[in-house]
Design an enzyme around this catalytic site. Structure first.
Site, PDB file in Angstrom:
ATOM      1  CG  ASP A 276      10.452   6.823  -4.789  1.00 20.14           C
ATOM      2  OD1 ASP A 276      10.720   8.017  -4.969  1.00 20.14           O
ATOM      3  OD2 ASP A 276      10.612   5.953  -5.667  1.00 20.14           O
ATOM      4  CG  HIS A 277       7.163   3.697  -0.236  1.00 17.25           C
ATOM      5  ND1 HIS A 277       5.800   3.552  -0.215  1.00 17.25           N
ATOM      6  CD2 HIS A 277       7.587   3.061  -1.355  1.00 17.25           C
ATOM      7  CE1 HIS A 277       5.411   2.843  -1.262  1.00 17.25           C
ATOM      8  NE2 HIS A 277       6.479   2.537  -1.964  1.00 17.25           N
TER       9      HIS A 277
END
Length: 370
Positions: A276-277
């Site tokens: 995600d990041h």
């Protein structure tokens, strides 16, 4: 940077870390292996129980018992058919990952369109650099919101739009909603098209087939609104347009869960929502680059990536046979403090030095207008 990359681990609300995972999200043994489920959203938890033929009142222990007598493939098929989310916990597939790595990590394309209308900004030399840039945020969960959180940090006017019928966990928005306004609006409404008409950037985080049905596919948006920069994120890539997913599910199916196993018998996970990041920061960097290219060259631009493509990139990097010793100072030294709706919120500080987050606003409480 490490604290920002694990921002959900730093978040506290009124001095308490919120419960990040639902009891219906996790690893479960089956007759022939393991599955990973995601039930943080109520409709996904309901789909999980329904797929297993269980009542709405079934708890996590009952789910565990129901999965233990099914094969992984049967469980995944039944849960998915009922609208839940589950994947088999797979082993690494180097050949598939090599094919994915042969494609761009960020697929960037210029789209030829009629001349775009004049834009409010023609350069990014001001301070902050994105001041005056309008970003329509049509994303949820972590990756897309991390992208738009970063754009807001750099001065963009970010307006997040969510469907009225699908609520967002309160903690999740406080972790990634910094500096944005946030409103509820039907994507098919006239007002949505008015917002699109004067946006500079649109960031998309829903399944490709859902965007197609709503007329929000990148090609549709650019055709109607020449000059847009469109960034799209999906879990599994555009070759799987109907498939929903989350970081934890992609980690599990791609083989990361077994690489991160603590004992060789039970699957594990990375110490951060790394897919995600990574995807969020990559997309933010791409958007900034494409705004510069639009200012210099004109045109309409789109960029896309997926969590699965990011996973393939991580799986192709050098690795140790054993985890390295963690060396990091106290995350509390890298935090931001806010008051949001009379609640004391502590979040990670920005990853970019020299900038400060503006406070998150209460989810869905703003008007859907620039």
């Amino acid at each position: 940077m490490a604290a920002a990359y694990r921002s959900d681990r730093v978040l506290t609300i009124d001095g308490t870390a919120p419960p990040v995972w639902s009891p219906f999200s996790g690893f479960w043994r089956t007759l022939d292996g393991w599955v990973r489920t995601h039930g943080n959203y109520p409709h996904h938890a309901a789909g999980l129980r329904s797929g297993l033929g269980m009542p709405e009142t079934a708890d996590a222990d009952q789910v565990r018992d129901a999965l233990a007598v099914r094969t992984s493939s049967d469980a995944v098929a039944a849960i998915t058919a009922a609208g839940g989310l589950a994947v088999p916990v797979g082993t690494e597939d180097p050949a598939l990952d090599a094919v994915l790595r042969s494609r761009p990590l960020l697929d960037v394309r210029r789209v030829e369109t009629p001349a775009a209308p004049p834009r409010r900004r023609t350069s990014l030399s001001q301070d902050p650099p994105l001041d005056g840039i309008r970003v329509l945020d049509l994303t949820r969960v972590i990756a897309g919101p991390v992208c738009t959180r970063t754009l807001a940090l750099l001065g963009a006017d970010v307006l997040r739009i969510d469907p009225p019928h699908l609520s967002e966990p309160g903690w999740q928005h406080l972790d990634t909603g910094h500096g944005k306004r946030t409103a509820l609006l039907d994507a098919r409404s006239t007002q949505m098209h008015e917002l699109l008409a004067t946006a500079d950037v649109v960031v998309l985080g829903y399944r490709p087939d859902a965007l197609d049905r709503l007329g929000l596919a990148p090609s549709d948006l650019i055709e109607r609104h020449p000059g847009l920069v469109v960034a799209r994120l999906s879990a599994w890539g555009t070759e799987h347009p109907r498939r929903a997913g989350f970081d934890s599910l992609v980690q599990a199916e791609s083989g990361i869960a077994w690489i991160e196993s603590p004992d060789g018998h039970n699957p594990g996970a990375l110490p951060a929502q790394a897919l995600d990041h990574s995807a969020g920061y990559l997309l933010a960097a791409a958007v900034i680059t494409l705004l510069r290219r639009r200012a210099a060259e004109g045109g309409s631009w789109r960029v896309q990536t997926s969590l699965r493509r990011v996973a393939a990139e991580l799986l192709g990097m050098p690795r140790r046979s054993e985890p390295a010793e963690a060396i990091m100072d106290d995350p509390a030294l890298h935090t931001s403090h806010f008051e949001v709706a009379d609640r004391a919120v502590v979040t990670s500080a920005p990853a970019i030095p020299g900038f400060d987050f503006a406070a998150p606003r209460p989810w869905g409480q703003d008007q859907p207008r620039w």
